[in-house]
Design a protein around this motif. Structure first.
Motif, PDB file in Angstrom:
ATOM      1  N   ASN A  92       0.719  -1.309  -0.009  1.00  0.00           N
ATOM      2  CA  ASN A  92       0.070  -0.039   0.020  1.00  0.00           C
ATOM      3  C   ASN A  92       0.775   1.209  -0.032  1.00  0.00           C
ATOM      4  O   ASN A  92       0.248   2.289  -0.214  1.00  0.00           O
ATOM      5  N   LEU A  93       2.109   1.180   0.247  1.00  0.00           N
ATOM      6  CA  LEU A  93       3.011   2.237   0.057  1.00  0.00           C
ATOM      7  C   LEU A  93       3.342   2.691  -1.344  1.00  0.00           C
ATOM      8  O   LEU A  93       3.546   1.684  -2.115  1.00  0.00           O
ATOM      9  N   ASP A  94       3.358   4.105  -1.768  1.00  0.00           N
ATOM     10  CA  ASP A  94       3.921   4.019  -3.138  1.00  0.00           C
ATOM     11  C   ASP A  94       5.494   3.977  -3.138  1.00  0.00           C
ATOM     12  O   ASP A  94       6.065   3.881  -2.195  1.00  0.00           O
ATOM     13  N   GLN A  95       5.812   4.017  -4.421  1.00  0.00           N
ATOM     14  CA  GLN A  95       7.362   3.494  -4.547  1.00  0.00           C
ATOM     15  C   GLN A  95       8.192   4.459  -4.145  1.00  0.00           C
ATOM     16  O   GLN A  95       9.183   3.983  -3.477  1.00  0.00           O
ATOM     17  N   LYS A  96       8.201   5.720  -4.012  1.00  0.00           N
ATOM     18  CA  LYS A  96       8.961   6.675  -3.185  1.00  0.00           C
ATOM     19  C   LYS A  96       9.078   6.706  -1.836  1.00  0.00           C
ATOM     20  O   LYS A  96      10.183   6.451  -1.222  1.00  0.00           O
ATOM     21  N   VAL A  97       7.912   6.235  -0.965  1.00  0.00           N
ATOM     22  CA  VAL A  97       7.717   6.255   0.271  1.00  0.00           C
ATOM     23  C   VAL A  97       8.307   4.615   0.577  1.00  0.00           C
ATOM     24  O   VAL A  97       9.192   4.660   1.533  1.00  0.00           O
ATOM     25  N   LEU A  98       8.008   3.776  -0.250  1.00  0.00           N
ATOM     26  CA  LEU A  98       8.618   2.296  -0.140  1.00  0.00           C
ATOM     27  C   LEU A  98      10.030   2.379  -0.003  1.00  0.00           C
ATOM     28  O   LEU A  98      10.682   1.657   0.737  1.00  0.00           O
ATOM     29  N   ASP A  99      10.813   3.083  -1.174  1.00  0.00           N
ATOM     30  CA  ASP A  99      12.177   3.271  -1.025  1.00  0.00           C
ATOM     31  C   ASP A  99      12.711   3.667   0.216  1.00  0.00           C
ATOM     32  O   ASP A  99      13.776   3.116   0.715  1.00  0.00           O
ATOM     33  N   GLN A 100      12.251   4.835   0.709  1.00  0.00           N
ATOM     34  CA  GLN A 100      12.731   5.361   2.001  1.00  0.00           C
ATOM     35  C   GLN A 100      12.257   4.472   3.008  1.00  0.00           C
ATOM     36  O   GLN A 100      13.282   4.310   4.118  1.00  0.00           O
ATOM     37  N   PHE A 101      11.244   3.789   2.871  1.00  0.00           N
ATOM     38  CA  PHE A 101      11.142   2.499   4.220  1.00  0.00           C
ATOM     39  C   PHE A 101      12.319   1.540   4.063  1.00  0.00           C
ATOM     40  O   PHE A 101      12.590   0.837   5.121  1.00  0.00           O
ATOM     41  N   ASN A 102      12.631   0.989   2.753  1.00  0.00           N
ATOM     42  CA  ASN A 102      13.625   0.010   2.733  1.00  0.00           C
ATOM     43  C   ASN A 102      14.880   0.566   3.305  1.00  0.00           C
ATOM     44  O   ASN A 102      15.855  -0.248   3.618  1.00  0.00           O
ATOM     45  N   LEU A 103      15.303   1.738   2.933  1.00  0.00           N
ATOM     46  CA  LEU A 103      16.556   2.405   3.225  1.00  0.00           C
ATOM     47  C   LEU A 103      16.630   2.251   4.677  1.00  0.00           C
ATOM     48  O   LEU A 103      17.761   2.208   5.270  1.00  0.00           O
ATOM     49  N   ARG A 104      15.453   2.439   5.383  1.00  0.00           N
ATOM     50  CA  ARG A 104      15.676   2.313   7.057  1.00  0.00           C
ATOM     51  C   ARG A 104      15.684   1.132   7.509  1.00  0.00           C
ATOM     52  O   ARG A 104      15.369   0.730   8.696  1.00  0.00           O
ATOM     53  N   GLY A 105      15.884   0.053   6.624  1.00  0.00           N
ATOM     54  CA  GLY A 105      15.663  -1.571   7.072  1.00  0.00           C
ATOM     55  C   GLY A 105      14.708  -2.227   6.867  1.00  0.00           C
ATOM     56  O   GLY A 105      14.691  -3.428   7.194  1.00  0.00           O
ATOM     57  N   GLY A 106      13.705  -1.737   6.316  1.00  0.00           N
ATOM     58  CA  GLY A 106      12.456  -2.490   5.896  1.00  0.00           C
ATOM     59  C   GLY A 106      11.737  -2.686   6.755  1.00  0.00           C
ATOM     60  O   GLY A 106      11.806  -2.167   7.971  1.00  0.00           O
ATOM     61  N   TYR A 107      10.804  -3.913   6.692  1.00  0.00           N
ATOM     62  CA  TYR A 107       9.949  -4.264   7.848  1.00  0.00           C
ATOM     63  C   TYR A 107      10.681  -4.946   8.988  1.00  0.00           C
ATOM     64  O   TYR A 107      10.216  -4.785   9.977  1.00  0.00           O
ATOM     65  N   GLN A 108      11.813  -5.440   8.685  1.00  0.00           N
ATOM     66  CA  GLN A 108      12.405  -6.070   9.949  1.00  0.00           C
ATOM     67  C   GLN A 108      12.831  -5.194  10.879  1.00  0.00           C
ATOM     68  O   GLN A 108      12.919  -5.308  11.999  1.00  0.00           O
ATOM     69  N   ALA A 109      13.195  -3.849  10.223  1.00  0.00           N
ATOM     70  CA  ALA A 109      13.621  -2.579  11.340  1.00  0.00           C
ATOM     71  C   ALA A 109      12.507  -2.397  12.205  1.00  0.00           C
ATOM     72  O   ALA A 109      12.577  -2.119  13.693  1.00  0.00           O
ATOM     73  N   ILE A 110      11.500  -2.222  11.450  1.00  0.00           N
ATOM     74  CA  ILE A 110      10.134  -1.705  12.382  1.00  0.00           C
ATOM     75  C   ILE A 110       9.612  -2.894  13.326  1.00  0.00           C
ATOM     76  O   ILE A 110       9.130  -2.642  14.340  1.00  0.00           O
ATOM     77  N   TYR A 111       9.652  -4.058  12.772  1.00  0.00           N
ATOM     78  CA  TYR A 111       9.258  -5.460  13.527  1.00  0.00           C
ATOM     79  C   TYR A 111      10.078  -5.639  14.710  1.00  0.00           C
ATOM     80  O   TYR A 111       9.671  -6.005  15.571  1.00  0.00           O
TER      81      TYR A 111
END
Length: 533
Positions: A92-111
């Motif tokens: 559900n995230l657009d690609q630009k936001v998703l890229d920033q999300f992955n730069l911060r470690g992706g889902y594992q980081a928030i998990y």
């Protein structure tokens, strides 16, 4: 401490804070803040429904990652997603936001953060970020947070002292200090003077200044007649005195809220600005009561009942009259009543709201429905429930005196006393000690059918006072109450301005028309002492 590796910036920058925060605020104000923001983000991603309960905005986060993750959470919530799983986030995230999300470690980081957060600690986690934001606002306003000062009997740095308090207690501490400045005012003293009966005092008595605010009438109906609320009861108690507490006690579902609704309109009619704090009923319940009261009392329209409104059973004439009632209410009472519903019963929140609306918006009356112990997760387990009620009643009464308020509260009578015919203060749920603070205590119960039967041993002997034209004296005359109607018995359990029921051995009887949220004062009675099955 949580693992904050994902909060140390992405691979494009090692910056942690936004907008030169490090140079704008002293390091001491930022120590521990990153952990507080991290906890809040973990809490939100653990339970996204919390976003519906809080008033946090992006500006409440000073870390770059904090603002980013909060923005992501808010975006997902707007899409109706209530489970922030990896699939939901990536889908559900657009690609630009998703890229920033992955730069911060992706889902594992928030998990990694979410897995360490318990929703049971929600209140302390949210209060922590509120406290850090309070520090920032106080610093921006020029308050001393970092220089040592005398607090109590020791010299401490205010910031260190405040870390042991919750956010509400910090503001209360500053408020107390400010109230002492420049006036020699002691917060514990309301008066400090020699006792002398002055001309001004005599003039105030002559002008009726010592009488409280009447709750006898809510205005005039369409024919110019008074919209009576409780005129006789109000005369008995001399209204509700300011800087004092007044309680209405009754069993569950006896009609306390309906009684409060009509009293509120009468108080507004006499110039009061009323804050309603409710932990049981929603504003819809109060609005419906207000509408049917106005329809019945002002417009003399009896074709719409509470059940009709709730079920939507309205014809064209009903809708026309409902619009008329809406316009009349908004014109006469609009802007004078503010409603707060609490999801959880927390006395700290109650006190905070009372202080804010009294000081910032000039509210002069507080209605608290229903006064009871805090919810389980808010309670201090080291304090007995009855002692908590006593302390809370003292706090409310202190606020009434401090801010010159009419403090009007409803409180439950313990169900174990159901069937007792003569009500007194010993029956209040949890704590009869609260009566010490009260100016007025009214106890309300249903009237039993046996009490209306002249042949029953429980007959309550209803009567009215009728003036004898020949002697000029008031005499008792028997009054027959229709047993097919609904009746309420009101005991004047405590009043500083009139004889109470225990002394007079009498109580008032009201006809209750619940479908219109209307009470009618009809007569007195002499209830028996005893118990009815």
């Amino acid at each position: 401490m949580l693992d904050l590796m994902c909060w140390k910036g992405n691979d494009m920058s090692d910056k942690i804070w936004v907008n030169n925060t490090e140079t704008k605020y002293p390091e001491e104000l930022l120590n521990g803040r990153l952990n507080a923001e991290c906890n809040v983000i973990g809490l939100i991603f653990n339970d996204p429904l919390i976003l519906d309960e809080i008033n946090l905005t992006t500006q409440d986060f000073l870390s770059i990652d904090g603002r980013f993750y909060f923005g992501v959470a808010r975006q997902l919530k707007k899409l109706g997603i209530n489970d922030f799983s990896e699939v939901a986030i990536l889908s559900n995230l657009d690609q630009k936001v998703l890229d920033q999300f992955n730069l911060r470690g992706g889902y594992q980081a928030i998990y990694n953060i979410v897995s360490l957060i318990s929703v049971k600690n929600k209140d302390s986690i949210l209060d922590s970020i509120t406290k850090y934001n309070t520090f920032i606002k106080l610093y921006e306003c020029g308050f001393n947070l970092l220089s040592p000062m005398e607090i109590g009997n020791r010299t401490v740095v205010p910031l260190e002292f405040f870390k042991g308090l919750d956010s509400n207690s910090i503001l209360e501490w500053y408020e107390v200090q400010l109230s002492k400045m420049g006036t020699g005012y002691d917060v514990k003293l309301l008066e400090d003077s020699d006792v002398e009966i002055t001309d001004e005092f005599i003039d105030s008595l002559s002008a009726g200044d010592e009488q409280g605010v009447s709750y006898g009438c809510a205005g005039e109906d369409v024919e110019g007649n008074p919209m009576s609320v409780f005129p006789f009861l109000s005369n008995q108690t001399l209204g509700f005195v300011r800087s004092a507490s007044h309680y209405i006690a009754g069993f569950s579902s006896v009609g306390k809220t309906a009684m409060m609704c009509s009293i509120v309109l009468a108080l507004v009619n006499n110039g009061e600005k009323v804050l309603i704090i409710c932990n049981e009923q929603s504003s819809k319940t109060w609005k419906i009561n207000f509408l049917v009261f106005v329809l019945y009392k002002h417009f003399r329209y009896m074709s719409i009942t509470k059940s009709d409104l709730m079920a939507g059973k309205l014809n064209d004439e009903d809708r026309k009259m409902l619009r008329a009632a809406q316009d009349y209410f908004n014109e006469k009472f609009g802007g004078m009543i503010h409603f707060i519903q609490m999801a959880e019963n927390d006395m700290n929140v109650v006190k905070s709201k009372i202080r804010f609306y009294a000081l910032q918006h000039g509210y002069s009356t507080v209605v608290y429905d229903t006064f009871k112990i805090s919810d389980t997760n808010k309670r201090d387990r080291s304090v007995a429930s009855w002692d908590e009620l006593v302390q809370a009643s003292r706090d409310l009464d202190r606020y009434a005196k401090k801010y010159d308020l009419i403090m009007l509260c409803s409180i439950q009578i313990a169900q174990s006393f159901k069937g007792v015919l003569f009500l007194d203060s010993s029956m209040l749920s949890g704590a009869k000690g609260i009566v010490e603070q009260l100016d007025t205590l009214l106890c309300v119960r249903d009237v039993y059918k046996e009490e209306l039967d002249p042949d029953s041993k429980f007959y309550c002997n209803p009567f009215q006072y009728i003036k004898n034209d020949s002697t000029g004296k008031w005499e008792e005359k028997e009054y027959l109450c229709d047993p097919q109607l609904s009746w309420k018995m009101v005991f004047l359990t405590k009043s500083r301005n009139s004889e109470n029921s225990s002394s007079s051995q009498s109580a008032l009887m009201f006809r209750f028309m619940g479908q219109f949220a209307v009470f009618q004062e009809k007569c007195w009675c002499r209830p028996k002492h005893g118990y009815i099955q």
